[in-house]
Scaffold this active site. Structure first.
Site, PDB file in Angstrom:
ATOM      1  N   HIS A   1      -9.508   1.394   4.831  1.00 23.01           N
ATOM      2  CA  HIS A   1      -8.224   1.550   5.523  1.00 23.01           C
ATOM      3  C   HIS A   1      -8.438   2.472   6.726  1.00 23.01           C
ATOM      4  O   HIS A   1      -9.241   3.403   6.663  1.00 23.01           O
ATOM      5  CB  HIS A   1      -7.175   2.127   4.574  1.00 23.01           C
ATOM      6  CG  HIS A   1      -5.800   2.044   5.153  1.00 23.01           C
ATOM      7  ND1 HIS A   1      -5.341   2.956   6.075  1.00 23.01           N
ATOM      8  CD2 HIS A   1      -4.812   1.139   4.983  1.00 23.01           C
ATOM      9  CE1 HIS A   1      -4.109   2.605   6.438  1.00 23.01           C
ATOM     10  NE2 HIS A   1      -3.768   1.515   5.792  1.00 23.01           N
TER      11      HIS A   1
ATOM     12  N   ASN B   1       0.874  -1.170   0.000  1.00 23.00           N
ATOM     13  CA  ASN B   1       0.000   0.000   0.000  1.00 23.00           C
ATOM     14  C   ASN B   1       0.913   1.221   0.000  1.00 23.00           C
ATOM     15  O   ASN B   1       1.494   1.569   1.028  1.00 23.00           O
ATOM     16  CB  ASN B   1      -0.903  -0.019   1.248  1.00 23.00           C
ATOM     17  CG  ASN B   1      -1.728   1.261   1.374  1.00 23.00           C
ATOM     18  OD1 ASN B   1      -1.747   2.096   0.463  1.00 23.00           O
ATOM     19  ND2 ASN B   1      -2.401   1.419   2.503  1.00 23.00           N
TER      20      ASN B   1
ATOM     21  N   SER C   1       3.375  -2.234  10.300  1.00 17.98           N
ATOM     22  CA  SER C   1       4.823  -2.317  10.535  1.00 17.98           C
ATOM     23  C   SER C   1       5.409  -3.692  10.192  1.00 17.98           C
ATOM     24  O   SER C   1       6.286  -4.187  10.906  1.00 17.98           O
ATOM     25  CB  SER C   1       5.172  -1.920  11.974  1.00 17.98           C
ATOM     26  OG  SER C   1       4.800  -0.576  12.213  1.00 17.98           O
TER      27      SER C   1
ATOM     28  N   GLU D   1      -5.497  -4.769  10.353  1.00 15.58           N
ATOM     29  CA  GLU D   1      -4.478  -3.752  10.589  1.00 15.58           C
ATOM     30  C   GLU D   1      -4.756  -3.036  11.910  1.00 15.58           C
ATOM     31  O   GLU D   1      -5.561  -2.098  11.949  1.00 15.58           O
ATOM     32  CB  GLU D   1      -4.486  -2.730   9.446  1.00 15.58           C
ATOM     33  CG  GLU D   1      -4.167  -3.343   8.093  1.00 15.58           C
ATOM     34  CD  GLU D   1      -3.498  -2.350   7.167  1.00 15.58           C
ATOM     35  OE1 GLU D   1      -2.481  -2.731   6.583  1.00 15.58           O
ATOM     36  OE2 GLU D   1      -3.956  -1.197   7.047  1.00 15.58           O
TER      37      GLU D   1
ATOM     38  N   LYS E   1       0.196   4.255  -0.259  1.00 14.46           N
ATOM     39  CA  LYS E   1      -0.401   5.464   0.340  1.00 14.46           C
ATOM     40  C   LYS E   1      -0.132   6.660  -0.594  1.00 14.46           C
ATOM     41  O   LYS E   1      -0.026   6.465  -1.809  1.00 14.46           O
ATOM     42  CB  LYS E   1       0.099   5.655   1.774  1.00 14.46           C
ATOM     43  CG  LYS E   1      -0.098   4.377   2.597  1.00 14.46           C
ATOM     44  CD  LYS E   1       0.063   4.550   4.070  1.00 14.46           C
ATOM     45  CE  LYS E   1      -0.180   3.208   4.766  1.00 14.46           C
ATOM     46  NZ  LYS E   1      -0.120   3.306   6.222  1.00 14.46           N
TER      47      LYS E   1
ATOM     48  N   GLU F   1      -6.801   4.823   7.802  1.00 14.76           N
ATOM     49  CA  GLU F   1      -6.583   6.246   7.511  1.00 14.76           C
ATOM     50  C   GLU F   1      -7.828   6.861   6.887  1.00 14.76           C
ATOM     51  O   GLU F   1      -8.131   8.040   7.085  1.00 14.76           O
ATOM     52  CB  GLU F   1      -5.335   6.408   6.631  1.00 14.76           C
ATOM     53  CG  GLU F   1      -4.075   6.166   7.467  1.00 14.76           C
ATOM     54  CD  GLU F   1      -2.902   5.538   6.740  1.00 14.76           C
ATOM     55  OE1 GLU F   1      -2.854   5.584   5.496  1.00 14.76           O
ATOM     56  OE2 GLU F   1      -2.021   4.980   7.434  1.00 14.76           O
TER      57      GLU F   1
ATOM     58  N   GLY G   1       2.571   2.285  10.864  1.00 14.35           N
ATOM     59  CA  GLY G   1       3.545   3.365  10.737  1.00 14.35           C
ATOM     60  C   GLY G   1       4.234   3.723  12.046  1.00 14.35           C
ATOM     61  O   GLY G   1       4.923   4.729  12.135  1.00 14.35           O
TER      62      GLY G   1
HETATM   63  P1  13P Z   1       3.060   0.329   7.750  1.00  9.83           P
HETATM   64  O1  13P Z   1       3.553  -0.948   7.148  1.00  9.83           O
HETATM   65  O2  13P Z   1       3.815   1.547   7.279  1.00  9.83           O
HETATM   66  O3  13P Z   1       2.926   0.244   9.234  1.00  9.83           O
HETATM   67  O4  13P Z   1       1.562   0.558   7.187  1.00  9.83           O
HETATM   68  C1  13P Z   1       0.663  -0.472   7.247  1.00  9.83           C
HETATM   69  C2  13P Z   1      -0.521  -0.102   6.433  1.00  9.83           C
HETATM   70  O5  13P Z   1      -1.258   0.810   6.776  1.00  9.83           O
HETATM   71  C3  13P Z   1      -0.766  -0.851   5.192  1.00  9.83           C
HETATM   72  O6  13P Z   1      -2.015  -0.565   4.684  1.00  9.83           O
END
Ligand code: 13P
Length: 251
Positions: A96, A9, A213, A168, A11, A98, A174
């Site tokens: 997601h 992903n 992560s 997740e 982002k 976010e 992150g």
């Molecule tokens: P990270 O791997 O940067 O923690 O992000 C995970 C994520 O949100 C994948 O959709």
């Protein structure tokens, strides 16, 4: 036997040039070893045409990071499932954290987006997960149940034969804090049991990815768990070597 799946992903990251470079590096790296699992990338909308061209006939799956709950019309800023299909996407990430937390997408809204993807033959990658305070209050399973139930109510259990789920935990995204393999497995098992309470066959077939992560150092332990079928990778998917290493860990 479920086939493993690792999705990057990206982002809101990248440029035309970095997209070309990263995809080129992935193709070169994946060409070196035979993989039994599947690999995909969820790129920003504007890079989809370019990525589709570069990934044509390569076996790497292309997807978006969201999809509209509408077919067409006055929905400024939204992208329809049919448009994504026309430009070579086979999957769309939906729900997601976010999107849920920063853009206030509710579980019913996420369910509507998921449903529209299913309707148009786009595989939804449905993200579910709890926030830290919810985990600390012992609400993890309730939160996941509410997120899954909203989708089951709108799209039905059988839709999960054409979907992927990603667990997740928000506190692991992150932050560098990964859920331990055991913590992740416990929630994956809960998710599979929730689906099994509707339909055993669907529950055994659906792939459940872990995200939060995931790095080359922890991927193997996570992917060794019986209910973890691969990963949804954020930060580490922007680095070809790290992402390739995670893909190879999945097999
Ligand atoms: P990270 O791997 O940067 O923690 O992000 C995970 C994520 O949100 C994948 O959709």
């Amino acid at each position: 036997m479920r086939r493993s799946l690792v999705i990057g992903n990206w982002k809101m990251n990248g440029t035309r040039a970095s997209t070309q470079q990263l995809l080129g590096d992935l193709l070169a790296g994946l060409g070196e070893k035979a993989l039994t699992g599947e690999v995909g990338v969820g790129v920003p909308f504007v890079f989809i045409p370019q990525a589709a061209e570069q990934l044509k006939n390569t076996g790497i799956l292309l997807g978006s990071q969201n999809v509209s709950d509408q077919d067409a019309g006055a929905y400024t800023g939204e992208i329809a499932a049919t448009m994504l299909r026309e430009f070579g996407c086979s999957f769309a990430i939906v729900g997601h954290s976010e999107r849920r937390l920063l853009y206030h997408e509710s579980s019913p809204e996420v369910a509507a987006r998921y449903n529209k993807a299913i309707e148009h033959g786009l595989t939804p990658v449905l993200c579910v997960g709890e926030r830290l305070e919810q985990r600390e209050l012992g609400e993890t399973f309730n939160v996941i149940d509410e997120q899954l139930t909203a989708v089951l109510a709108v799209a039905g259990t059988a839709s999960f034969l054409r979907a992927v789920i990603a667990y997740e935990p928000v506190w692991a995204i992150g932050t560098g804090k990964t859920a331990t393999a055991e913590q992740a497995q416990a929630v994956h098992e809960f998710i599979r049991q929730r689906i099994a309470s509707e339909d055993q066959h669907v529950a055994q077939a659906v792939r459940i990815l872990y995200g939060g992560s995931v790095k080359p150092e922890n991927a193997e332990a996570l992917f060794a768990m019986p209910d973890i079928d691969g990963g949804l990778i954020g930060g580490a998917s922007l680095d070809a070597r790290s992402f390739l290493s995670i893909c190879f860990s999945a097999g």
